[in-house]
Design an enzyme around this catalytic site. Sequence first.
Site, short mmCIF file in Angstrom:
data_model
loop_
_atom_site.label_atom_id
_atom_site.label_comp_id
_atom_site.label_asym_id
_atom_site.label_seq_id
_atom_site.Cartn_x
_atom_site.Cartn_y
_atom_site.Cartn_z
N LYS A 131 0.87 -1.19 0.00
CA LYS A 131 0.00 0.00 0.00
C LYS A 131 0.90 1.23 0.00
CE LYS A 131 -3.66 -0.01 -0.48
NZ LYS A 131 -4.21 -0.07 -1.88
N ASP A 191 -8.87 0.22 -4.04
CA ASP A 191 -7.69 0.91 -4.57
C ASP A 191 -8.09 1.88 -5.67
OD1 ASP A 191 -4.94 0.36 -6.61
OD2 ASP A 191 -4.75 1.13 -4.57
N GLU A 195 -7.74 5.97 -5.41
CA GLU A 195 -6.97 6.73 -6.42
C GLU A 195 -7.83 7.83 -7.03
OE1 GLU A 195 -4.53 2.87 -8.16
OE2 GLU A 195 -6.25 3.63 -9.26
C1 LIG Z 1 0.45 3.79 -4.84
C2 LIG Z 1 -0.79 3.11 -5.14
O1 LIG Z 1 -1.14 2.11 -4.57
C3 LIG Z 1 -1.66 3.64 -6.22
C4 LIG Z 1 -1.76 5.14 -6.11
O2 LIG Z 1 -2.92 3.03 -6.07
C5 LIG Z 1 -1.07 3.25 -7.57
O3 LIG Z 1 -0.07 3.86 -7.94
O4 LIG Z 1 -1.60 2.30 -8.17
#
Ligand SMILES: CC(=O)[C@](C)(O)C(=O)O
Length: 332
Positions: A131, A191, A195
Amino acid sequence: MAKIYYDADADLGILQGKTIAVMGWGSQGHAQSQNLKESGLDVIVGLRKDSSRWKEAEAAGLKVATVAEAAEKADIIQILLPDEFQSKVYNQEIKPFVKAGKVLVFSHGFNIHFGQIVPPKDVDVIMVAPKSPGHLVRRTYTEGAGVPGLIAVHQDATGNAKQIGLAYAKGIGCTRAGVLDTTFKEETETDLFGEQVVLCGGVTELVRAGFDTLVEAGYQPESAYFECLHELKLIVDLMYEGGISWMRYSISDTAQYGDMMIGRRIITEETRKEMKKVLTEIQDGTFANRWLLENQINRPVFNATARRDEEHQIEKVGEELRGMMKWLKKRK
Ligand SMILES: CC(=O)[C@](C)(O)C(=O)O
Ligand SMILES: NC(=O)C1=CN([C@@H]2O[C@H](COP(=O)(O)OP(=O)(O)OC[C@H]3O[C@@H](n4cnc5c(N)ncnc54)[C@H](OP(=O)(O)O)[C@@H]3O)[C@@H](O)[C@H]2O)C=CC1
């Protein structure tokens, strides 16, 4: 409270004698492959023959081969390619070598969850997801620490998938910080949501909007930068250290009053409704569909929007002030 796995819960020994192919030498690939190697494991990096990163990986002391060569040699195949290209590369260059008893590893569940990669039933399919951005996966490991991670098992053909995943997590340093159980569905959807709505989509737009508001009102751009981007890091650091209450304890009551009274005028019920709509578009595949199609026509919207954002005044001001931001670095 969910179980958290640490170093003592993982046995690197089960990876001894195994060849681990890390496909990609990008943010995650360069970090995970070096960390695994320095954890005493046998690693080979898989890249395109014409990759500009091939020499860099070799210079770092890693064995490098084409994706297909690495997949053929590997017992464990970690796919750290861009999500939008994984399916094509998997089907053309990796799939022929995915034999019974091998292990497929991912650090994001996108391609398994949205059915872009469908592994054979006789292999393990696991996720070990740091993470953290890849460069911090590497930096913390070299400092003797690690970043927290998530682990999920999609297929357990060998009956040992979880232990293999925990050993892999230890190899990249995540069990130094702690590893939490999840599923491919949960990791993928949370995730993508994070983001889009908080980490990147939310914060970057909030920072630019705040900066523009101050500059358009006639304040100097440097002040706007200090207020909207520089201090944001410090506030978030405090929240990370001890929660929002610790951050509020550290800031002035004036600031906290403003936080409590104005924050909900900026992030309104409408904002919350839009967040729920974004989550639904992730869950029902609308976002995945848009992103995969965008890549099939060479990213017209991605490219145009990235160019516009790169030209935003905050980038230039940040460049000018970067030297001052180095105060965060430990003094030699
Ligand atoms: C660092 C991370 O886990 C992110 C922002 O979800 C990604 O870069 O995929
Ligand atoms: N970035 C992050 O911090 C995080 C990423 N992840 C996940 O990790 C995975 C990798 O992401 P990330 O490290 O950011 O990716 P990057 O874009 O940083 O790196 C991609 C790598 O793949 C190589 N590559 C690209 N296309 C091909 C191809 N067709 N054939 C072979 N190699 C190719 C690139 O090299 P070249 O172009 O030179 O060939 C590069 O080495 C993704 O699943 C992502 O979701 C998970 C957590 C955090």
